[in-house]
Enzyme design. Structure first.
Site, PDB file in Angstrom:
ATOM      1  N   HIS A 279       0.818  -1.220   0.000  1.00  0.00           N
ATOM      2  CA  HIS A 279       0.000   0.000   0.000  1.00  0.00           C
ATOM      3  C   HIS A 279       0.854   1.273   0.000  1.00  0.00           C
ATOM      4  CE1 HIS A 279       0.600  -0.234   4.383  1.00  0.00           C
ATOM      5  NE2 HIS A 279       0.501   1.076   4.328  1.00  0.00           N
TER       6      HIS A 279
ATOM      7  N   HIS B 205       8.145  -1.894   2.189  1.00  0.00           N
ATOM      8  CA  HIS B 205       8.023  -0.438   2.060  1.00  0.00           C
ATOM      9  C   HIS B 205       9.378   0.234   1.807  1.00  0.00           C
ATOM     10  CE1 HIS B 205       4.149  -1.336   3.480  1.00  0.00           C
ATOM     11  NE2 HIS B 205       4.292  -1.075   4.764  1.00  0.00           N
TER      12      HIS B 205
END
Lengths: 518, 328
Positions: A207, A269
């Site tokens: 995300h 990430h």
């Protein structure tokens, strides 16, 4: 033959997917094509907390087509109406358009290991195609534990749902991180999925890539002529990437014990932000162009030897301390955490990048929980000027130039440079030129899930992670897992609410540099 | 994200009567220096508002302020008074900061009352106040500009509202103006949800072929928007369809189409009592879909913010307008 009929026949020959004349000029606002979103794990937390609010926003922004439906699949026994009620409740502040949309939702209850579950799903999807005109277009979203990814893929493949009827419409499989626990398990997962789905059907979500400002790194670097010329070893002294969280593990102690900062943040990430920062300009900003360059950048990152892991990586855990005005527990006192745990809540590391652009430019990464504030930033620290033509007392407040890309919160870009302090004396001091992303644009940026969900339905894989990216990120991270498993690397301690252990400061200071204080 | 307009401090202010341009510019610099040093000076355009009435100007300025920090701009408000017995310029400057994530963002408003002969040369008055390298948007609230308007040469984009067009002749002038300069229409932005909705009804392999077989178009609504919407449908779907226009308080659209021997109806109807549109497509003996659109806020600030986001020539609007003029 009339012109209209000729066009009509062409539309049919194209699978009916010719040009919609009314959509001309509206293409800036992307819209999902007619289709069905099938959510596995539909009774779970991720569906209610993230997916449904994201869908509601897409609906509110008019990015869902009228011929659209959601089918929930989960083990929990419930009927269509109960599922609809749960999905309405998931977005309590939604408007009437959401209520209307939810009326068309369907639900299939069943075990993922049982073929009947998938036969029932196939029947529901066929009914929806007939009743709503969804045209065989399906997006399967696996909001489940990763342990069932392969099982669901197998179940879909067994009843032919891995391909669209007539192979005309697209069928996509969306999965959430973690993609394996290490390099071997990631490769095994890929192999299992590829038995039934081609790589171009698989959309791996991180995300972080859905965040507008992460994408803005691409815009900043490749839409401006002034930054790219200095984005290399000639001007950059070192790079610092910080992903800081002020929260502890909250109620996820049990999960965090199995992941740690390395698997939870660094492998995905941090590696994605690193790749976007280091990559070469792509020929085209599309899925292949960007992902090819990201993989090339990750391939250039030096794989640490066991000795380097000991010297260039610091792992640590937070102790009790003060965070945002409150006294908080240490990690080992958190609910669900082993009192003797060695799971890291903080990592600082030094990497080298072996390519023409970045040779001899160290990259310092740090991430941690219970740091003083929540923020993500990339800082390029430039070299000092070759000769400072001022007496030392005149330039005491001067530091090397830096460019800081603030990814969250307060998204924007800052440039630090020296300027003369007004007055008779010639004193030079740092000033910060600040661009706040939100202050220049009207559009409320889409939430990351909203963006990625729409991309998956539209069929744009640019912001999803390709198999070879996952593989390469694990290759960088795996040596740390191996070295730590041997128990040689100590687990340092830091007080909650501080910027990490002193060992992390020593890591960067030994080369005469220091961490930024964001 | 950004907060709504929040005044971070008291607005700093200066006014003068019968003043020169250089005096106004000096005062502008003085006020900016005196203002909060932390305020970011991100600016994206110069917006020139030309108003003939106090009400129009106040409405336009309030809408601009209503955008908060989204379009930080230098706002130049022009009040021409060509029939004044005296000539000269009266000016008022206000400096504000709004807040974005606790980060002050600076903007300024310069109001110029131009009396007498200067009104024939408004471009020469505005030009010194335009920001370098940024678009100059000239907005005419309450009226449509004449093709020969003297201020147009400084405009990189002209902002209008065709809802204000009383007669077809003024719309025809706008078609001509759009050939010379990018024109952005607030009414077109207000119709955007309708255009998206109608386009969406034809999406997908089942429904799209019907777009080529539309035989009749019925549009209800008020004069300007009704005509523009019908002009858009005709210009996209091709002329030669049956078109019926009916006067009504709210917009409704109904299209009948056929494809390969099947007939289908596509319609979008605004509810009389709520800001909602019920829309759907129905193939006779085949699939059907329905949806509900909650119309967005129709404030001037909303349509203005949308318009300022899309400051570029829009060929689809130009073609829709040209066809709308022909509808009579």
């Amino acid at each position: 033959m009339r012109e209209d009929e000729e066009r009509e026949d062409k539309d049919m020959a194209d699978g009916g997917d010719g040009v919609n004349p009314l959509a001309e000029g509206l293409t800036r606002e992307r819209r999902a094509p007619p289709g069905v979103l099938v959510v596995f794990g539909a009774s779970g937390d991720l569906t209610a907390r993230k997916l449904m609010p994201a869908l509601e926003r897409l609906s509110r922004r008019r990015m869902l087509p009228p011929a659209f439906a959601v089918v929930g699949v989960a083990r929990t026994e419930m009927d269509d109406e109960s599922f609809r009620q749960a999905m309405r409740a998931a977005v309590p502040d939604a408007g009437p358009a959401w209520t209307e949309l939810v009326k068309g939702f369907r639900y299939v209850a069943g075990e993922y290991a049982h073929p009947d579950t998938f036969s029932a799903l196939a029947q529901v999807l066929s009914d929806l195609d007939d009743q709503r005109g969804t045209g065989g277009n399906r997006t399967f979203y696996l909001a489940t534990l990763p342990t069932v990814f392969e099982e669901v893929a197998r179940g879909l493949g067994a009843v032919g749902l891995n391909k669209a009827p007539g192979q005309v419409s697209p069928v996509r499989l969306v999965i959430e991180k973690p993609f394996g626990r290490d390099l071997d398990s990631a490769r095994q997962l890929d192999q299992g999925l590829h038995e039934f789905f081609d790589e171009d059907q698989i959309y791996r979500i991180d995300h972080y890539l859905g965040k507008e400002t992460v994408q803005n790194v691409l815009a900043l670097r490749f839409a401006n002529a002034i930054f790219e010329p200095v984005w290399n070893r000639r001007y950059v002294d070192h790079v610092q990437i910080t992903v800081a969280e002020s929260l502890g593990v909250e109620h996820r102690g049990g999960f965090y014990e199995t992941a740690g900062a390395l698997r939870d943040i660094v492998q995905n990430h941090v590696m994605q932000v690193l790749a976007l920062t280091l990559m070469e300009p792509p020929a085209t900003v599309d899925a292949q162009g960007i992902r090819d360059e990201k993989v090339k950048a990750l391939r250039a990152v030096g794989i640490l030897t066991p000795d380097q892991v000991l010297g260039d990586v610091v792992r640590a855990q937070y102790d009790t301390g003060w965070s945002e005005g409150e006294q908080v527990n240490g990690y080992r006192d958190e609910e669900g955490v082993d009192p003797h745990s060695s799971t890291e809540t903080y990592i600082a590391m030094r990497l080298e990048v072996d390519n023409w652009r970045w040779a001899a430019v160290p990259v310092f990464l740090r991430t941690g929980k219970r740091l003083p504030k929540r923020l993500t930033e990339v800082a390029l620290q430039f070299h000092r000027v070759p000769h400072l033509p001022f007496v030392a007392s005149e330039a005491r407040g001067l530091h090397p130039n830096a460019m800081i890309l603030r990814i969250q919160p307060d998204e924007g870009i800052s440039l630090r440079f020296g300027a003369k302090v007004p007055g008779q004396a010639f004193e030079v001091r740092d000033v910060l030129m600040d661009f706040s992303y939100g202050s220049a644009f009207l559009e409320e940026p889409p939430d990351a899930y909203e963006r990625l969900l729409l991309d998956a339905m539209v069929g744009d894989p640019t912001l999803f992670i390709r198999s070879d990216e996952v593989d390469q990120a694990w290759q960088i991270v795996d040596p740390l897992i191996d070295a730590w498993a041997s128990g040689e690397a100590p687990v340092a301690r830091y007080a909650a609410g501080t910027w990490g252990p002193r060992q992390a400061d020593q890591l960067i200071q030994r080369e005469g540099r220091q961490w930024r204080t964001p | 994200m950004a907060d709504a307009v929040v005044q971070a401090g008291l607005p700093d202010h200066w006014s003068g009567t019968g003043v020169s341009i250089s005096t106004i510019l000096e005062q502008l610099v003085r006020l900016r220096r005196a203002f909060d040093h932390r305020a970011s000076r991100t600016r994206v355009m110069t917006l020139v508002v030309v108003g003939s009435t106090e009400g129009d100007v106040a409405r336009a300025a309030a809408a601009m302020h209503g955008l908060g920090d989204h379009h930080p701009a230098r706002l130049v408000v022009l009040r021409p008074e060509p029939h004044s017995r005296t000539s000269g310029i009266d000016a008022e400057i206000q400096v504000y900061a709004t807040s974005s994530d606790d980060h002050p963002v600076f903007f300024e408003q310069i109001e110029l009352r131009v009396r007498g002969s200067g009104c024939a040369h408004l471009d020469s008055i505005v030009e010194p106040f335009t920001l370098s390298d940024l678009p100059v948007v000239v907005w005419y609230p309450g009226a449509l500009p004449a093709v020969s308007d003297g201020l147009l040469p400084v405009a990189s984009t002209v902002l209008v509202d065709t809802r204000e067009a009383g007669e077809l002749g003024t719309l025809a002038d706008l078609v001509e103006l759009a050939r010379r300069r990018p024109v952005v229409d607030l009414s077109w932005e207000r119709l955007r949800p309708w255009r998206e909705l109608l386009a969406g009804l034809f999406e997908g392999p089942v429904y799209r072929p019907f777009a080529r077989g539309v035989s009749s178009i019925d549009v209800e609504g008020k004069g300007g928007p009704r005509r523009l919407l019908a002009g858009w449908l005709l210009s996209r779907l091709g002329t030669g369809r049956t078109v019926e226009l009916h006067d009504a308080r709210h917009v409704s659209v109904r299209l009948v189409a056929s494809s390969h021997g099947q007939e289908a109806t596509f319609e979008a109807v605004r509810s009389a009592s709520e800001r909602m549109v019920r829309a759907g497509a129905s193939v006779v003996g085949g699939p059907a879909h329905h949806e509900l659109l909650v119309l967005p806020d129709d404030s001037l600030a909303w349509s203005l913010s949308r318009a300022l986001t899309h400051l570029r020539r829009d060929r689809v609007w130009e073609q829709a307008l040209a066809v709308a003029v022909g509808l009579g």
